[in-house]
Design a protein around this motif. Structure first.
Motif, mmCIF file in Angstrom:
data_model
loop_
_atom_site.group_PDB
_atom_site.id
_atom_site.type_symbol
_atom_site.label_atom_id
_atom_site.label_comp_id
_atom_site.label_asym_id
_atom_site.label_seq_id
_atom_site.Cartn_x
_atom_site.Cartn_y
_atom_site.Cartn_z
ATOM 1 N N ALA A 42 35.051 -27.168 1.181
ATOM 2 C CA ALA A 42 33.428 -26.893 0.727
ATOM 3 C C ALA A 42 32.967 -28.440 1.305
ATOM 4 N N LEU A 43 33.970 -29.477 1.115
ATOM 5 C CA LEU A 43 33.506 -30.980 1.138
ATOM 6 C C LEU A 43 34.288 -31.479 2.617
ATOM 7 N N ARG A 44 34.864 -30.838 3.339
ATOM 8 C CA ARG A 44 35.486 -31.478 4.201
ATOM 9 C C ARG A 44 34.424 -31.445 5.474
ATOM 10 N N PRO A 45 34.689 -32.533 6.127
ATOM 11 C CA PRO A 45 33.511 -32.862 7.117
ATOM 12 C C PRO A 45 33.433 -31.864 8.256
ATOM 13 N N ALA A 46 32.190 -31.773 8.874
ATOM 14 C CA ALA A 46 32.353 -30.664 9.771
ATOM 15 C C ALA A 46 32.906 -30.793 11.099
ATOM 16 N N ALA A 47 33.107 -32.232 11.334
ATOM 17 C CA ALA A 47 34.252 -32.235 12.348
ATOM 18 C C ALA A 47 35.454 -31.910 12.443
ATOM 19 N N LEU A 48 35.915 -31.634 11.196
ATOM 20 C CA LEU A 48 37.434 -31.105 10.900
ATOM 21 C C LEU A 48 37.601 -29.660 10.706
ATOM 22 N N GLN A 49 36.269 -28.934 11.124
ATOM 23 C CA GLN A 49 36.505 -27.409 10.640
ATOM 24 C C GLN A 49 36.425 -26.717 11.975
ATOM 25 N N GLY A 50 36.874 -25.539 11.849
ATOM 26 C CA GLY A 50 36.940 -24.708 13.222
ATOM 27 C C GLY A 50 38.446 -24.616 13.478
ATOM 28 N N ARG A 51 38.454 -23.939 14.850
ATOM 29 C CA ARG A 51 40.030 -23.853 15.191
ATOM 30 C C ARG A 51 40.714 -25.125 15.304
ATOM 31 N N ARG A 52 42.016 -25.004 14.861
ATOM 32 C CA ARG A 52 42.625 -26.418 14.748
ATOM 33 C C ARG A 52 42.996 -27.078 15.891
ATOM 34 N N ASP A 53 43.132 -26.063 16.824
ATOM 35 C CA ASP A 53 43.558 -26.539 18.393
ATOM 36 C C ASP A 53 42.386 -27.385 18.885
ATOM 37 N N ARG A 54 41.382 -26.953 18.755
ATOM 38 C CA ARG A 54 40.119 -27.628 19.053
ATOM 39 C C ARG A 54 39.838 -28.952 18.188
ATOM 40 N N VAL A 55 40.028 -28.777 17.213
ATOM 41 C CA VAL A 55 40.048 -29.957 16.301
ATOM 42 C C VAL A 55 41.029 -31.026 16.706
ATOM 43 N N LEU A 56 42.167 -30.693 17.041
ATOM 44 C CA LEU A 56 43.158 -31.764 17.581
ATOM 45 C C LEU A 56 42.822 -32.253 18.987
#
Length: 325
Positions: free
Chosen positions: A114-128
């Motif tokens: 719930a406190l994780r930055p928005a930039a690190l949320q979503g599909r992991r391949d896109r985050v990477l």
């Protein structure tokens, strides 16, 4: 101290210990200075020099890669295997990080979804992909112009540690790395500020020691699954951004000339010609001419380390500086 990591050396000798450099480690650890610049006063000149360049980067993502404890995900601090590690190779390895590793390491740094930055949320391949892109741009804008100078300091530290081992032994070298590190009965103990505690053997993997410009003490991967690695503060970080324009000792300058006297005066620790040129505000070619002449005269010793030749005052050079001061 609230935590510790212990590495049992499979053989309590130099064969279990290697030194290496990691541009990616430096890049990732430097993000701590963004979050709390006041804790890294030695790097303030670099932060000021790169302020405009940093304004154009993906700051949302880059800041998300640390937390309030100044942790970074372990996959951003890979274990380097050589003093010659190239950033492009490490960036390619980062882009190929297994997505479950990305997930787990981010969860270690930001455990509450719930406190994780928005930039690190979503599909992991896109985050990477976004992490890789952000770090690549950060390297180009803020590290690449300064890396030769940074690398020279890191390489000089490794040469110094090697000489300490040869002169005083492995335990003395570990004791000099940081007040948080010691070697006792074949076990290297690294005290940590994070609430962790584990012991693991280095058998089959060895222990890698990597100097860094972006830690004040020492740090290590927070997961026992990671390969044995200790990052420690490099010697000479305090002089990295300084220029040494002070005059040479008068008597020494009268004997061997002002340029050579200035060089001899600062070579009480190993340095490359590139680093010396920056510190003294002269050209590298001019520095090389003087260094070769003083080496041939027995005033300096020279040792190749990676792509650099590092110079250090010899015993005769030390005596000349002492008498000429």
């Amino acid at each position: 101290m609230v935590g510790w990591i212990e590495y049992e050396l499979a053989g309590a000798d130099l064969g279990e210990v290697r030194f290496a450099l990691s541009p990616m480690n430096e890049l990732a650890l430097s993000l701590r200075t963004w979050r709390e610049p006041g804790r890294y006063p030695l790097q303030l000149p670099w932060l000021q020099l790169t302020q405009d360049a940093r304004a154009s980067l993906d700051g949302e993502m880059l800041l998300a890669l640390t937390n309030d404890n100044l942790w970074t995900p372990d996959f951003l601090t890979p274990r380097p295997w050589s003093p010659l590690t190239r950033f492009d190779d490490e960036l390619a390895a980062l882009a190929a990080t297994p997505l479950d590793v990305v997930r787990d390491d981010i969860a270690e740094v930001h455990p509450d979804p719930a406190l994780r930055p928005a930039a690190l949320q979503g599909r992991r391949d896109r985050v990477l992909r976004r992490i890789t892109s952000a770090l690549s741009a950060y390297w180009t804008a803020c590290f690449e112009p300064w890396w030769p100078r940074m690398r020279a300091v890191l390489e000089a530290d490794i040469v110094f540690r090697g000489r300490t081992i040869a002169r005083d032994g492995l335990a003395a070298m570990f004791a000099d790395l940081s007040p948080r590190i010691r070697l006792v009965d074949g076990v290297v103990r690294c005290e940590m500020t994070s609430k962790i505690g584990f012991r693991r053997s280095t058998a089959g993997e060895g222990l890698t020691l990597a100097p860094t410009l972006f830690t004040r003490n020492a740090t290590a991967p927070i997961s026992a699954e990671e390969a044995p690695l200790i990052l420690y503060g490099a010697r000479g970080a305090g002089t990295l951004w300084e220029s040494d324009r002070s005059p040479a000792p008068h008597a020494l300058a009268g004997l061997i000339g002002e340029p050579r006297a200035r060089l001899l005066a600062v070579l009480d620790s190993p340095a490359s010609s590139t680093e010396l040129a920056i510190r003294l505000g002269v050209t590298t070619s001019a520095v090389n001419q003087h260094l070769r002449a003083m080496r041939d005269a027995g005033l300096l010793s020279a040792a190749r380390h990676g792509r650099s030749v590092l110079y250090l005052r010899s015993g005769l050079g030390d005596e000349l500086v002492r008498v000429g001061a």
